[in-house]
Design an enzyme around this catalytic site. Structure first.
Site, short mmCIF file in Angstrom:
data_model
loop_
_atom_site.label_atom_id
_atom_site.label_comp_id
_atom_site.label_asym_id
_atom_site.label_seq_id
_atom_site.Cartn_x
_atom_site.Cartn_y
_atom_site.Cartn_z
N LYS A 1 35.11 -7.30 -13.33
CA LYS A 1 36.20 -6.81 -14.16
C LYS A 1 37.40 -6.40 -13.30
O LYS A 1 37.25 -5.87 -12.19
CB LYS A 1 35.73 -5.62 -15.00
CG LYS A 1 34.71 -6.00 -16.09
CD LYS A 1 35.31 -6.88 -17.17
CE LYS A 1 34.30 -7.37 -18.20
NZ LYS A 1 33.83 -6.33 -19.11
N ARG B 1 24.91 -5.80 -17.64
CA ARG B 1 25.31 -7.18 -17.96
C ARG B 1 26.10 -7.72 -16.78
O ARG B 1 27.18 -7.21 -16.45
CB ARG B 1 26.16 -7.21 -19.24
CG ARG B 1 26.60 -8.59 -19.67
CD ARG B 1 27.48 -8.51 -20.92
NE ARG B 1 27.91 -9.83 -21.36
CZ ARG B 1 29.01 -10.45 -20.92
NH1 ARG B 1 29.79 -9.85 -20.01
NH2 ARG B 1 29.33 -11.65 -21.37
#
Length: 289
Positions: free
Chosen positions: A238, A272
């Site tokens: 991210k 995840r």
């Protein structure tokens, strides 16, 4: 969020916090588990086009499982900023036989479907999915939650802005943790009322939040959901991690694993991730200390 802050009423659930029921298979979450990411997309931000045919998808699924993933999260549509928008019909075409092939080859694998469409859920339920991972919280398709309820599958509820068009708009929150918990409280009540009982919470890293708010979220993982539902953390590759460091999405493993470890110590139950083998080392470190 300090413990003496005013808190919403606790969530009401009879769910065993440490387990989820996937098609009759009870999954114990006392030990944190890994969800490996399998993008069937040409345009995902870090691995677009690598696994968007049956052969490469099956090979990647095998690798994710061998590296330690219990779950494989299959995404037919990229949700990065400025990604191509697909209809449900296009998602279903892109998925094709991939889910049924993986289930046939690796029957022990749990398949999570990453979609916000009811029709995609219905199609993939018949293909053998075990979990629905909906970034929209049922906000992008009015039929989504009813479709999930019909499957009786576990549902991953993510915090996000209320429309596809605004999901990446940066919002300034007075208290990001309180805001996310208010959303979770309202949405879990809605889910429980329609029969969705196995709920996993995802605070929504990477979706409409500033770097500062996301780092605050990492510091306050333990407060999300007030311990009523298992928590999924999705921070792999991210931008809130790599952009401030001036690095690329593929060059932040060390920093990501430090944040994963911090989240695990605060009660995260599912990570995840793209890099399953590295995250597996982090879970092993967590369990051995």
């Amino acid at each position: 969020m300090p413990a003496n802050n005013v808190i919403l009423s606790p969530f009401h659930t009879s769910q065993n916090f440490h387990s989820i029921n996937c098609n009759g298979r009870l999954i114990d979450l006392n030990v944190p588990q890994l969800m490996g990411i399998l993008n069937l997309t040409p345009d995902s931000f870090s691995d677009g086009g690598k696994f968007n045919d049956e052969k490469s998808a099956l090979k990647q699924a095998e690798k994710l499982l061998k590296d330690g993933a219990l779950m494989i999260d299959i995404g037919p549509q990229s949700t990065r900023p400025n990604a191509d928008f697909l209809s449900s019909e296009e998602e279903i075409k892109r998925i094709g036989n991939v889910i049924s092939l993986i289930k046939k080859e690796f029957p022990e694998a749990l398949i999570s479907l990453d979609t916000f469409y009811a029709e995609t859920v219905k199609f993939c339920f018949n293909e053998g999915i075990d979990i629905v991972n909906d970034i929209s919280g049922g906000q992008f398709d009015v039929e989504m939650l009813d479709a999930v309820a019909e499957t009786k599958l576990p549902y991953i509820l993510m915090h996000v802005n209320p429309s596809y068009q605004t999901m990446h708009e940066k919002t300034s929150f007075a208290d990001i943790t309180l805001t996310v918990n208010q959303y979770f409280s309202k949405k879990t009540d809605e889910l429980l009322k329609i029969g969705i009982k196995d709920i996993i919470l995802d605070p929504g890293f990477g979706f409409g939040k500033t770097v500062e708010d996301q780092m605050k979220m990492i510091d306050e993982v333990e407060f999300f959901g007030f311990g009523s539902f298992p928590l999924l953390i999705g921070i792999s590759r991210k931008s809130f991690i790599y952009k401030p460091l001036g690095k690329s999405a593929l060059d932040i493993n060390e920093e990501t694993q430090k944040l994963h470890l911090k989240a695990l110590h605060q009660g995260a139950k599912i990570l995840r991730v793209h890099d399953v083998s590295e995250a597996k080392k982090t879970i092993d470190e967590f369990l051995n200390n």
